[in-house]
Design a protein around this motif. Structure first.
Motif, mmCIF file in Angstrom:
data_model
loop_
_atom_site.group_PDB
_atom_site.id
_atom_site.type_symbol
_atom_site.label_atom_id
_atom_site.label_comp_id
_atom_site.label_asym_id
_atom_site.label_seq_id
_atom_site.Cartn_x
_atom_site.Cartn_y
_atom_site.Cartn_z
ATOM 1 N N ASN A 48 -4.123 43.527 58.068
ATOM 2 C CA ASN A 48 -3.092 44.377 59.027
ATOM 3 C C ASN A 48 -1.973 44.616 57.424
ATOM 4 O O ASN A 48 -1.084 45.215 57.049
ATOM 5 N N VAL A 49 -1.936 43.953 55.749
ATOM 6 C CA VAL A 49 -2.128 44.674 54.821
ATOM 7 C C VAL A 49 -2.239 45.946 54.420
ATOM 8 O O VAL A 49 -3.499 46.141 53.763
ATOM 9 N N THR A 50 -1.784 46.896 54.638
ATOM 10 C CA THR A 50 -1.983 48.787 53.879
ATOM 11 C C THR A 50 -0.432 49.045 53.596
ATOM 12 O O THR A 50 0.424 48.974 54.670
ATOM 13 N N PRO A 51 -0.378 50.168 53.091
ATOM 14 C CA PRO A 51 0.613 50.436 52.706
ATOM 15 C C PRO A 51 1.724 50.805 53.458
ATOM 16 O O PRO A 51 2.768 50.217 53.666
ATOM 17 N N GLY A 111 -12.474 49.395 54.522
ATOM 18 C CA GLY A 111 -11.926 48.552 53.667
ATOM 19 C C GLY A 111 -11.124 47.662 53.092
ATOM 20 O O GLY A 111 -9.804 48.127 53.207
ATOM 21 N N PRO A 112 -10.416 46.883 52.441
ATOM 22 C CA PRO A 112 -9.693 46.033 52.340
ATOM 23 C C PRO A 112 -8.483 47.066 51.782
ATOM 24 O O PRO A 112 -9.625 47.599 50.498
ATOM 25 N N THR A 113 -7.388 47.123 51.733
ATOM 26 C CA THR A 113 -5.675 47.449 50.562
ATOM 27 C C THR A 113 -6.822 46.777 48.751
ATOM 28 O O THR A 113 -6.675 45.716 48.780
ATOM 29 N N SER A 114 -6.746 47.867 48.210
ATOM 30 C CA SER A 114 -7.025 47.316 47.266
ATOM 31 C C SER A 114 -5.946 47.161 45.952
ATOM 32 O O SER A 114 -4.693 46.967 46.867
ATOM 33 N N PHE A 115 -6.330 46.133 44.718
ATOM 34 C CA PHE A 115 -5.237 45.840 44.308
ATOM 35 C C PHE A 115 -3.362 47.180 43.778
ATOM 36 O O PHE A 115 -2.709 46.578 44.070
ATOM 37 N N VAL A 136 1.541 49.471 44.030
ATOM 38 C CA VAL A 136 2.269 50.640 44.746
ATOM 39 C C VAL A 136 2.857 51.056 45.590
ATOM 40 O O VAL A 136 4.280 50.557 45.503
ATOM 41 N N ALA A 137 2.752 50.226 46.926
ATOM 42 C CA ALA A 137 3.722 49.541 48.119
ATOM 43 C C ALA A 137 4.689 48.923 47.502
ATOM 44 O O ALA A 137 6.124 49.340 48.371
ATOM 45 N N MET A 138 4.648 47.978 47.099
ATOM 46 C CA MET A 138 5.640 46.605 46.779
ATOM 47 C C MET A 138 6.390 47.442 45.712
ATOM 48 O O MET A 138 7.489 47.132 46.011
#
Length: 208
Positions: free
Chosen positions: A81-84, A141-145, A150-152
């Motif tokens: 669920n954690v995407t930008p 794949g999973p959202t990168s660090f 950047v999203a936060m």
């Protein structure tokens, strides 16, 4: 921020929840309210996900609690669920439910990547096959660090959150997020929430 209200509110009525916050915050001096968009757990048709945030928001309005008098920490549902895009959408959803302009600490409820979860009854041994599971590896794949930081930072710059952090993560996740944020010049995480005591040091495994 030395104390907190852990606000699952799974069973009590809203009246009981209000009384609890009255005693803890208005009378007891607690100032940190910790919750998540998924609460209550378990949810149902009568107790929907997000109702805990709605209850806290109503309590603040009815008690006329000045926003600056409480520190609100909430969480985005973790995993894929954690995407930008979802970080922005879910944060806006929490703000709407709280009826507030900003969240003080916005955390990942659990990592955006595969990571063994001891508090879910999993072994802390890293399982390569689990990491290769299609849940984590499909659609790029999973959202990168980098994407996460950047999203936060976008939420910080827009004034929607004051800071961000991690939950149910480990030393590797905290270190990777912090180093990535510093390399990008973005705001690093300010917190990690999890089990940690003189008897419980599991969070340090895979990170030392």
């Amino acid at each position: 921020m030395l104390c907190r209200v852990s606000a699952d509110f799974n069973a009590p009525s809203e009246e009981d929840c209000f009384a609890f916050m009255d005693a803890a915050i208005l009378k007891g001096g607690v100032n940190l309210i910790d919750t998540a968009e998924q609460y209550p757990i378990p949810s149902s048709s009568a107790n929907r996900e997000g109702d805990t945030e709605r209850t806290i928001g109503r309590w603040m309005r009815e008690r006329k609690v000045p926003r600056e008098k409480v520190v609100i920490a909430s969480k985005i549902t973790g995993g894929r669920n954690v995407t930008p895009k979802n970080i922005r959408r879910d944060c806006d959803g929490s703000l709407e439910r709280f009826k507030t302009d900003y969240i003080d600490v916005y955390q990942l409820h659990w990592p955006q990547r595969y990571s063994p979860q001891a508090n879910w009854g999993q072994s802390l041994k890293y399982n390569v096959e689990n990491d290769r599971d299609p849940y984590w590896r499909q659609f790029g794949g999973p959202t990168s660090f980098e994407e996460l930081c950047v999203a936060m930072e976008d939420l910080v710059q827009r004034g929607k959150i004051r800071s961000w952090g991690l939950c149910n993560d480990n030393a590797y996740g905290l270190t990777a997020c912090t180093r990535t944020a510093k390399s990008l010049g973005t705001t690093p995480p300010c917190s990690i929430q999890g089990d940690f005591s003189i008897l419980d040091r599991k969070v340090r495994i895979h990170g030392d």
